[in-house]
Write a protein that holds these residues in place. Structure first.
Motif, PDB file in Angstrom:
ATOM      1  N   PRO A 243       0.823  -1.216   0.000  1.00  0.00           N
ATOM      2  CA  PRO A 243       0.000   0.000   0.000  1.00  0.00           C
ATOM      3  C   PRO A 243       0.857   1.265   0.000  1.00  0.00           C
ATOM      4  O   PRO A 243       2.041   1.218   0.328  1.00  0.00           O
ATOM      5  CB  PRO A 243      -0.776  -0.108   1.325  1.00  0.00           C
ATOM      6  N   LYS A 244       0.235   2.374  -0.365  1.00  0.00           N
ATOM      7  CA  LYS A 244       0.922   3.658  -0.299  1.00  0.00           C
ATOM      8  C   LYS A 244       1.092   4.026   1.184  1.00  0.00           C
ATOM      9  O   LYS A 244       0.376   3.505   2.044  1.00  0.00           O
ATOM     10  CB  LYS A 244       0.079   4.737  -0.986  1.00  0.00           C
ATOM     11  N   LEU A 245       2.027   4.939   1.453  1.00  0.00           N
ATOM     12  CA  LEU A 245       2.313   5.300   2.847  1.00  0.00           C
ATOM     13  C   LEU A 245       2.278   6.810   3.035  1.00  0.00           C
ATOM     14  O   LEU A 245       2.738   7.559   2.188  1.00  0.00           O
ATOM     15  CB  LEU A 245       3.708   4.773   3.220  1.00  0.00           C
ATOM     16  N   LEU A 246       1.694   7.232   4.154  1.00  0.00           N
ATOM     17  CA  LEU A 246       1.758   8.640   4.544  1.00  0.00           C
ATOM     18  C   LEU A 246       2.057   8.688   6.042  1.00  0.00           C
ATOM     19  O   LEU A 246       1.353   8.058   6.837  1.00  0.00           O
ATOM     20  CB  LEU A 246       0.422   9.322   4.222  1.00  0.00           C
ATOM     21  N   ILE A 247       3.125   9.390   6.399  1.00  0.00           N
ATOM     22  CA  ILE A 247       3.506   9.461   7.815  1.00  0.00           C
ATOM     23  C   ILE A 247       3.104  10.824   8.368  1.00  0.00           C
ATOM     24  O   ILE A 247       3.510  11.864   7.836  1.00  0.00           O
ATOM     25  CB  ILE A 247       5.030   9.271   7.983  1.00  0.00           C
ATOM     26  N   LEU A 248       2.303  10.806   9.427  1.00  0.00           N
ATOM     27  CA  LEU A 248       1.845  12.042  10.051  1.00  0.00           C
ATOM     28  C   LEU A 248       2.371  12.158  11.469  1.00  0.00           C
ATOM     29  O   LEU A 248       2.299  11.207  12.243  1.00  0.00           O
ATOM     30  CB  LEU A 248       0.316  12.064  10.163  1.00  0.00           C
ATOM     31  N   LEU A 271       4.621  14.540   7.285  1.00  0.00           N
ATOM     32  CA  LEU A 271       3.713  15.675   7.247  1.00  0.00           C
ATOM     33  C   LEU A 271       3.316  15.967   8.690  1.00  0.00           C
ATOM     34  O   LEU A 271       2.883  15.064   9.414  1.00  0.00           O
ATOM     35  CB  LEU A 271       2.489  15.320   6.406  1.00  0.00           C
ATOM     36  N   MET A 272       3.488  17.214   9.098  1.00  0.00           N
ATOM     37  CA  MET A 272       3.161  17.560  10.480  1.00  0.00           C
ATOM     38  C   MET A 272       1.832  18.294  10.505  1.00  0.00           C
ATOM     39  O   MET A 272       1.641  19.258   9.761  1.00  0.00           O
ATOM     40  CB  MET A 272       4.264  18.424  11.069  1.00  0.00           C
ATOM     41  N   ILE A 273       0.925  17.827  11.350  1.00  0.00           N
ATOM     42  CA  ILE A 273      -0.416  18.413  11.373  1.00  0.00           C
ATOM     43  C   ILE A 273      -0.893  18.631  12.808  1.00  0.00           C
ATOM     44  O   ILE A 273      -0.291  18.139  13.774  1.00  0.00           O
ATOM     45  CB  ILE A 273      -1.450  17.494  10.684  1.00  0.00           C
TER      46      ILE A 273
END
Ligand code: GTP
Ligand code: MG
Length: 371
Positions: A243-248, A271-273
């Motif tokens: 799967p694709k990955l997004l690190i928050l 990505l900082m949120i």
């Protein structure tokens, strides 16, 4: 059964960690790692089989939308706060750990797409061994198009490694691409290895040795990348998902500029949120849609005008078969041919079959059998 498998796994893990990595141990390591992978697969099959109670915990999430993303992280990192902010779904938020107890799906509407976002209970270490609700959580994660890992700002690198590790142990390879290794089994002739690039992570002898561990003695093998031992084993195991990955990193409202900078330096592609204040949330939505690599195509009914108002949104590299599946179940069985104009077509109105790969902006007519 599982305790003896666990013991064997630990034993080999131990041996792997004690073996220094160099040219002379590489072959031995390759064999050990294959053995480890096989044991982990046995364990996984056992855990996720119906016998051990794989489903039926209220964790069966029905697929919806143009793509799906799951929120994975330790308890109280803000997963439910986020889903409540980017979808219309309210998932209970609590200042205590384990507020969420099952999978809660919601839909995010963004840039003409509908993305299913799934909130999950927090995982704990050894979730992959079935701790907590690990088994059910990771089973949902395996089915998603994207894994969104959510971490606390403190000790973020350490936590990220731990979460990634749990995912890897259940054969999920977030953010990776399946290496191109084609294996055509033969009856005789040994292994004919053809590589397009030089193998730098292992010798040909180790490569063949690992194939042998998988009982592949005669085959034509084409390698178009420079795989590591782990990547080769992934291909041989065959049950990996990519799967694709997004690190928050969430809760950045609590951080100083300096602390933010440090996180940015330590974690690649982060990505900082703040799910609470909404900081960077629009960026996050853009990133989710972009990383899912969705494309728009237009349907045209026979002898009618193209519907440019409502494009169909599908994943990149989808085929006509995928389009049929998306429109209606009966389309595939009634399928005669499709007519395609656009980037994927050799010329306007090209006739194609179910395997044809479409591209962004294509106009497609599907011709089905008449009754
Ligand atoms: N300061 C701050 N607090 C946040 C933020 N996001 C969430 N929180 C708080 O963190 C706590 C946990 O939030 P949840 O959304 O319930 O966390 P969760 O990850 O869903 O937790 P589990 O369901 O237990 O795994 C709550 O008290 C939230 O108000 C944020 O961006 N900033
Ligand atoms: Mg929650």
């Amino acid at each position: 059964m599982s305790s003896t498998i666990d013991e064997k796994i630990r034993d080999i893990e131990d041996q792997v960690s004690k073996t220094k990595k160099n040219k002379s141990t590489e072959h031995h390591l390759g064999v050990l790692k294959s053995k480890l992978a096989k044991l982990r697969r046995q364990k996984l099959d056992f855990q996720f089989s119906a016998k051990s109670g794989g489903g039926g915990y209220g964790f069966d999430v029905k697929k919806a939308g143009d793509g799906s993303a799951v929120l994975i992280g330790f308890p109280s990192t803000g997963k439910s706060t986020l889903i409540s902010s980017i979808t219309s779904k309210e998932s209970k938020i609590g200042h205590y750990a384990f507020t969420t107890t099952s999978a809660i799906p919601g839909i995010m509407f963004h840039k003409g797409t509908q993305i299913q976002i799934i909130d999950l209970p927090g995982i704990i270490e050894e979730a992959s061994m079935g701790k907590g609700r690990g088994k059910q959580i990771l089973a949902v994660a395996r089915g998603a198009d994207m894994i969104i890992i959510m971490i606390e700002p403190k000790k973020s690198t350490q936590y990220l490694d731990k979460v990634l590790n749990e995912l890897r142990k259940v054969a999920i390879r977030p953010g990776l691409k399946q290496p191109y290794i084609q294996i055509k089994k033969k009856d005789r002739g040994g292994i004919a290895l053809s590589t397009l690039a030089k193998l730098t992570h292992m010798s040909e002898k180790t490569f063949v040795g690992i194939l042998r561990e998988y009982k592949i003695m005669n085959a034509a093998v084409t390698v178009r990348s420079d795989p590591t031992i782990d990547e080769l084993i992934d291909v041989l195991e065959g049950n990996r998902v990519y799967p694709k990955l997004l690190i928050l990193v969430n809760k950045i409202d609590l951080l100083s500029k300096k602390q933010r900078k440090r996180i940015d330096e330590n974690i690649q592609d982060v990505l900082m949120i703040s799910a609470l204040t909404g900081e960077n949330i629009e960026n996050l939505k853009d990133e989710i849609v972009e990383r899912l690599e969705l494309i728009k195509i237009y349907l045209k009914k026979q002898r009618e005008k193209t519907d440019f108002e409502e494009p169909l949104i599908v994943k990149r590299d989808s085929t006509i078969r995928d389009i049929c599946d998306k429109i209606h179940r009966s389309f595939k069985s009634q399928f005669r041919y499709a007519v395609v104009s656009g980037k994927s077509a050799k010329h306007p109105n090209q006739r194609v079959g179910l395997d044809h790969v479409i591209q962004d902006g294509d106009v497609i007519t599907i011709i089905v059998k008449k009754f």
